[in-house]
Design a protein around this motif. Structure first.
Motif, mmCIF file in Angstrom:
data_model
loop_
_atom_site.group_PDB
_atom_site.id
_atom_site.type_symbol
_atom_site.label_atom_id
_atom_site.label_comp_id
_atom_site.label_asym_id
_atom_site.label_seq_id
_atom_site.Cartn_x
_atom_site.Cartn_y
_atom_site.Cartn_z
ATOM 1 N N GLU A 169 27.127 -0.001 32.810
ATOM 2 C CA GLU A 169 28.419 -0.161 33.479
ATOM 3 C C GLU A 169 28.283 -0.818 34.851
ATOM 4 N N ASP A 170 27.098 -0.774 35.438
ATOM 5 C CA ASP A 170 26.891 -1.376 36.755
ATOM 6 C C ASP A 170 26.741 -2.896 36.604
ATOM 7 N N PRO A 171 27.611 -3.690 37.194
ATOM 8 C CA PRO A 171 27.569 -5.149 37.028
ATOM 9 C C PRO A 171 26.286 -5.775 37.568
ATOM 10 N N GLU A 172 25.678 -5.183 38.576
ATOM 11 C CA GLU A 172 24.449 -5.760 39.124
ATOM 12 C C GLU A 172 23.272 -5.574 38.172
ATOM 13 N N LEU A 173 23.236 -4.454 37.478
ATOM 14 C CA LEU A 173 22.176 -4.256 36.487
ATOM 15 C C LEU A 173 22.384 -5.185 35.290
ATOM 16 N N GLU A 185 10.529 5.276 38.204
ATOM 17 C CA GLU A 185 9.460 4.338 38.549
ATOM 18 C C GLU A 185 8.484 4.204 37.388
ATOM 19 N N GLY A 186 8.091 2.963 37.105
ATOM 20 C CA GLY A 186 7.143 2.686 36.030
ATOM 21 C C GLY A 186 7.774 2.536 34.654
ATOM 22 N N ALA A 187 9.081 2.693 34.538
ATOM 23 C CA ALA A 187 9.752 2.611 33.229
ATOM 24 C C ALA A 187 9.746 1.181 32.687
ATOM 25 N N ARG A 188 9.812 1.088 31.371
ATOM 26 C CA ARG A 188 10.023 -0.193 30.681
ATOM 27 C C ARG A 188 11.444 -0.145 30.127
ATOM 28 N N VAL A 189 12.343 -0.888 30.736
ATOM 29 C CA VAL A 189 13.756 -0.805 30.385
ATOM 30 C C VAL A 189 14.136 -2.006 29.512
ATOM 31 N N PRO A 190 14.539 -1.790 28.261
ATOM 32 C CA PRO A 190 14.978 -2.913 27.419
ATOM 33 C C PRO A 190 16.211 -3.586 28.031
ATOM 34 N N ILE A 191 16.246 -4.918 27.971
ATOM 35 C CA ILE A 191 17.372 -5.603 28.617
ATOM 36 C C ILE A 191 18.696 -5.297 27.913
ATOM 37 N N LEU A 192 18.634 -4.918 26.632
ATOM 38 C CA LEU A 192 19.875 -4.547 25.944
ATOM 39 C C LEU A 192 20.510 -3.337 26.625
ATOM 40 N N GLU A 193 19.675 -2.435 27.113
ATOM 41 C CA GLU A 193 20.182 -1.266 27.820
ATOM 42 C C GLU A 193 20.849 -1.678 29.132
ATOM 43 N N LEU A 194 20.244 -2.654 29.801
ATOM 44 C CA LEU A 194 20.847 -3.155 31.043
ATOM 45 C C LEU A 194 22.113 -3.949 30.764
ATOM 46 N N MET A 195 22.105 -4.717 29.665
ATOM 47 C CA MET A 195 23.292 -5.506 29.307
ATOM 48 C C MET A 195 24.504 -4.621 29.063
ATOM 49 N N ASN A 196 24.253 -3.441 28.548
ATOM 50 C CA ASN A 196 25.350 -2.527 28.221
ATOM 51 C C ASN A 196 25.658 -1.533 29.342
#
Length: 381
Positions: free
Chosen positions: A136-140, A123-134
């Protein structure tokens, strides 16, 4: 007559001037090519009595108590938390993308997506979208793709005049998804606007017996550098004090190695005889329109009771050095940075010629960062 000469009267030059005049007892001359103080932070009341920012919105925010306390000597503050929305296909979404945005975009799916995000990153994290793009979870990955396509890509294409292929993935990768419901654009400790405006702040900042300001004065018209001898001349007299230069270094040397590339902006001001034009102080147009954003100044100045309003639309464009154009954003890449180093190399042998600020250093700075650098430079001098 002078111990120090400063080229440019924005925050970099004005803060350095005050410190040298007050702490070091130096006689300081500031030269500025414009007809006003304050640089790009200059604000004024338009013909309708609305306090506008002539060169686009400037929102103060910082985590530095030193900077906040320093500027608080010269202004009281209007408490203002900057909240930005993006117009995405006609729907306004909080920017940066956060858990409120997630709920508005994904509806019934949002609670499960939120659980996944918080479980994975906290909670409260700042997640770079590059991390989400890579991930393994397709929804993320789906969330990252939405942010990239609808909030980042087309806005960036307009802002920097680039095609999708020219946009550096590393830059887009830094775009965050905030795992909080904080809709503020900045999460800094100190946020606000100068209560009486930036120009009033500058007037107090420069109000010192050791500071003289000359407007409508080009620095290179009265300042000459003898690079071979390592000497500085002011109005054709040898000057042995310190010079702080905050202008465009390539233009000071008549672009002898070529012009440093910048992005510029065209501002279109409009006035309306109604209380409000839009829902927030700034609305970004991330997928539509030729302009990148609209600013409504009443939100920034606190003039919320006025029955009319003034807005400005921002149109990015290439800077070509034409009359009236202003270089705003350095286009930093290895080639352009290498060109800047050629210009910086010209003044390296002048130990009392100091480069300070966005233009002089060919680098982007927020207000707080440049105030900090000006304080540090004045201390060293």
């Amino acid at each position: 007559m002078y111990d120090s000469i400063i080229i440019g009267c924005g925050f970099a030059g004005a803060v350095a001037a005050r410190e040298l005049a007050e702490k070091k007892g130096k006689k300081v001359l500031i030269l500025d090519s414009r007809d006003h103080i304050g640089g790009n932070c200059y604000d004024r009341y338009d013909e309708f009595g609305v306090l506008i920012h002539q060169y686009g919105p400037h929102i103060f925010h910082t985590n530095s108590k030193r900077v906040y306390d320093y500027l608080s000597r010269f202004t009281d503050w209007y408490e203002f938390s900057h909240k930005v929305v993006g117009n995405v296909h006609g729907k306004e979404l909080p920017i940066p993308f956060n858990l409120n945005t997630l709920e508005m975009v994904y509806g019934e799916r949002a609670p499960e997506l939120e659980k996944k995000l918080v479980a994975q990153f906290g909670e409260g994290a700042r997640v770079p979208i590059l991390e989400l793009m890579n991930h393994e979870d397709p929804e993320l990955k789906e969330i990252a793709d939405f942010v990239y396509e609808n909030i980042f890509l087309k806005y960036t294409m307009k802002q920097w005049g680039k095609s999708p292929k020219e946009i550096d993935p590393a830059v887009s990768g830094r775009v965050p998804v905030l795992l909080s419901r904080d809709n503020r654009y900045f999460q800094d400790t100190y946020q606000g606007m100068p209560l009486d405006g930036y120009t009033a702040l500058f007037e107090k900042l420069l109000d010192h017996e050791n500071i003289e300001v000359r407007l409508n004065c080009q620095g290179k018209d009265c300042l000459r550098l003898d690079l071979e001898q390592g000497k500085i001349y002011f109005e054709e007299q040898r000057f042995e004090g310190d010079v702080i230069f905050t202008g465009a270094l390539d233009e000071f040397f008549d672009c002898r190695f070529g012009r440093l590339p910048y992005r510029s902006l065209e501002f279109c001001f409009e006035h309306y005889d109604k209380p409000f034009f839009q829902s927030h102080g700034v609305v970004n147009y991330t997928v539509s329109e030729e302009y990148t954003r609209i600013t409504e100044f009443k939100y920034l100045s606190g003039q919320m009771e006025k029955e009319d309003t003034t807005i400005v639309k921002e149109y990015p464009m290439a800077y070509e050095g034409k009359d009236g154009e202003i270089p705003y954003y350095a286009i930093n890449n290895p080639e352009n940075d290498g060109l800047f180093e050629k210009y910086r190399g010209l003044v390296e042998k002048l130990p009392k010629f100091h480069l300070l600020g966005r233009l002089a250093e060919y680098k982007y700075y927020n207000i707080d960062a440049i105030v900090e650098r000006a304080l540090e430079l004045a201390e060293r001098i």
